[in-house]
Design a protein around this motif. Structure first.
Motif, mmCIF file in Angstrom:
data_model
loop_
_atom_site.group_PDB
_atom_site.id
_atom_site.type_symbol
_atom_site.label_atom_id
_atom_site.label_comp_id
_atom_site.label_asym_id
_atom_site.label_seq_id
_atom_site.Cartn_x
_atom_site.Cartn_y
_atom_site.Cartn_z
ATOM 1 N N TRP A 82 49.111 36.451 50.453
ATOM 2 C CA TRP A 82 48.050 37.454 50.626
ATOM 3 C C TRP A 82 47.514 37.942 49.288
ATOM 4 O O TRP A 82 46.380 38.396 49.200
ATOM 5 C CB TRP A 82 48.560 38.661 51.407
ATOM 6 C CG TRP A 82 49.100 38.350 52.769
ATOM 7 C CD1 TRP A 82 50.361 38.614 53.216
ATOM 8 C CD2 TRP A 82 48.423 37.741 53.878
ATOM 9 N NE1 TRP A 82 50.506 38.204 54.511
ATOM 10 C CE2 TRP A 82 49.327 37.665 54.947
ATOM 11 C CE3 TRP A 82 47.129 37.247 54.048
ATOM 12 C CZ2 TRP A 82 49.000 37.115 56.178
ATOM 13 C CZ3 TRP A 82 46.803 36.689 55.281
ATOM 14 C CH2 TRP A 82 47.724 36.635 56.330
ATOM 15 N N ASP A 83 48.347 37.890 48.233
ATOM 16 C CA ASP A 83 47.964 38.424 46.927
ATOM 17 C C ASP A 83 47.379 37.371 45.995
ATOM 18 O O ASP A 83 46.778 37.725 44.979
ATOM 19 C CB ASP A 83 49.180 39.069 46.242
ATOM 20 C CG ASP A 83 49.739 40.225 47.045
ATOM 21 O OD1 ASP A 83 48.961 40.921 47.730
ATOM 22 O OD2 ASP A 83 50.971 40.430 47.000
ATOM 23 N N ALA A 84 47.557 36.108 46.290
ATOM 24 C CA ALA A 84 47.074 35.031 45.422
ATOM 25 C C ALA A 84 45.656 34.640 45.817
ATOM 26 O O ALA A 84 45.259 34.761 46.976
ATOM 27 C CB ALA A 84 47.993 33.823 45.523
ATOM 28 N N GLY A 85 44.914 34.155 44.843
ATOM 29 C CA GLY A 85 43.543 33.729 45.106
ATOM 30 C C GLY A 85 43.161 32.530 44.262
ATOM 31 O O GLY A 85 43.992 31.946 43.553
ATOM 32 N N SER A 86 41.896 32.187 44.303
ATOM 33 C CA SER A 86 41.426 30.998 43.598
ATOM 34 C C SER A 86 41.590 31.124 42.087
ATOM 35 O O SER A 86 41.888 30.133 41.415
ATOM 36 C CB SER A 86 39.979 30.685 43.969
ATOM 37 O OG SER A 86 39.154 31.803 43.755
ATOM 38 N N ALA A 87 41.426 32.323 41.518
ATOM 39 C CA ALA A 87 41.615 32.484 40.073
ATOM 40 C C ALA A 87 43.050 32.143 39.679
ATOM 41 O O ALA A 87 43.274 31.504 38.637
ATOM 42 C CB ALA A 87 41.267 33.903 39.644
ATOM 43 N N ASP A 147 42.453 28.604 53.016
ATOM 44 C CA ASP A 147 41.062 28.839 53.425
ATOM 45 C C ASP A 147 40.272 29.573 52.341
ATOM 46 O O ASP A 147 39.148 29.204 52.010
ATOM 47 C CB ASP A 147 40.992 29.678 54.710
ATOM 48 C CG ASP A 147 41.327 28.895 55.955
ATOM 49 O OD1 ASP A 147 41.389 27.647 55.897
ATOM 50 O OD2 ASP A 147 41.548 29.542 57.002
ATOM 51 N N ARG A 148 40.880 30.614 51.780
ATOM 52 C CA ARG A 148 40.182 31.434 50.780
ATOM 53 C C ARG A 148 39.950 30.704 49.460
ATOM 54 O O ARG A 148 39.025 31.022 48.717
ATOM 55 C CB ARG A 148 40.959 32.719 50.499
ATOM 56 C CG ARG A 148 40.900 33.737 51.609
ATOM 57 C CD ARG A 148 41.611 35.034 51.241
ATOM 58 N NE ARG A 148 43.066 34.881 51.182
ATOM 59 C CZ ARG A 148 43.797 34.875 50.069
ATOM 60 N NH1 ARG A 148 43.234 35.027 48.895
ATOM 61 N NH2 ARG A 148 45.111 34.729 50.125
ATOM 62 N N THR A 149 40.802 29.751 49.154
ATOM 63 C CA THR A 149 40.704 29.091 47.849
ATOM 64 C C THR A 149 40.040 27.719 47.906
ATOM 65 O O THR A 149 39.704 27.156 46.864
ATOM 66 C CB THR A 149 42.110 28.944 47.217
ATOM 67 O OG1 THR A 149 42.946 28.188 48.088
ATOM 68 C CG2 THR A 149 42.731 30.310 46.952
ATOM 69 N N PHE A 150 39.818 27.189 49.085
ATOM 70 C CA PHE A 150 39.308 25.828 49.241
ATOM 71 C C PHE A 150 38.014 25.587 48.467
ATOM 72 O O PHE A 150 37.944 24.693 47.624
ATOM 73 C CB PHE A 150 39.101 25.502 50.727
ATOM 74 C CG PHE A 150 38.558 24.124 50.962
ATOM 75 C CD1 PHE A 150 39.413 23.033 50.921
ATOM 76 C CD2 PHE A 150 37.214 23.912 51.197
ATOM 77 C CE1 PHE A 150 38.920 21.748 51.128
ATOM 78 C CE2 PHE A 150 36.713 22.641 51.405
ATOM 79 C CZ PHE A 150 37.566 21.553 51.370
ATOM 80 N N GLU A 186 34.980 23.367 44.096
ATOM 81 C CA GLU A 186 33.773 23.401 43.254
ATOM 82 C C GLU A 186 34.110 23.312 41.771
ATOM 83 O O GLU A 186 33.294 22.861 40.976
ATOM 84 C CB GLU A 186 32.981 24.674 43.544
ATOM 85 C CG GLU A 186 32.331 24.645 44.913
ATOM 86 C CD GLU A 186 31.767 25.989 45.350
ATOM 87 O OE1 GLU A 186 31.848 26.967 44.586
ATOM 88 O OE2 GLU A 186 31.261 26.044 46.482
ATOM 89 N N ALA A 187 35.308 23.726 41.395
ATOM 90 C CA ALA A 187 35.721 23.655 39.987
ATOM 91 C C ALA A 187 36.031 22.214 39.577
ATOM 92 O O ALA A 187 36.083 21.908 38.383
ATOM 93 C CB ALA A 187 36.936 24.547 39.743
#
Length: 151
Positions: free
Chosen positions: A40-45, A73-76, A81-82
């Motif tokens: 829940w705390d991790a993201g694409s950054a 889902d949130r990081t896909f 794109e990177a």
């Protein structure tokens, strides 16, 4: 310095315990930074800053846990794109046999810019000392491969 991100989702505490075991072994590999985060705390950054990802997920009703699916889902799109392709490892804490969660993870990750570095590890039943040793072995193997540039 290369870095390993360990992302876990835990409702019962089992996956948190396994993630800590992965982390403690991985942290022993010199020249590698290890970071642990709840899904829940991790993201694409966080993912884009890492050189590898170790997912620790529960099997819920024969499927991959919702927290890990949410993270993916949130990081896909931002990670895709990177244009980076990262190695990953997978550890599943299973109340059943874990195959459904493993296959669901493989399906999701096959379309993701990640590549499997090691075979998934499934820990069935209540977390035991043997499961923690499996998690330590996975964490150390993945961290060593990252640090050596194998993955």
């Amino acid at each position: 310095m290369r870095s390993l991100l360990i992302v876990y989702h835990s409702q019962s505490g089992a996956c948190a315990r396994l993630a800590r075991a992965c982390c403690s072994a991985a942290a022993g590999v010199k020249g590698l930074e290890v970071r642990v985060s709840r899904a829940w705390d991790a993201g694409s950054a966080d993912l884009l800053a890492a050189h590898g990802l170790l997912l620790v997920a529960a099997e819920n009703s024969g499927s991959l846990s919702g927290g890990v699916k949410d993270f993916l889902d949130r990081t896909f799109y931002p990670v895709g794109e990177a244009g980076r392709v990262l190695p990953y490892g997978l550890l599943i804490s299973a109340g059943n046999d874990g195959r459904g969660a493993r296959e669901q993870a493989r399906r999701i990750l096959s379309g993701y810019p990640l590549t499997a570095a090691l075979e998934p590890v499934i820990c069935r039943g209540e977390v035991t000392a043997a499961h923690c040793r499996q998690a330590e072995e996975l964490g150390e193997a993945f961290a060593t491969g990252l640090e050596m540039g194998i993955f």
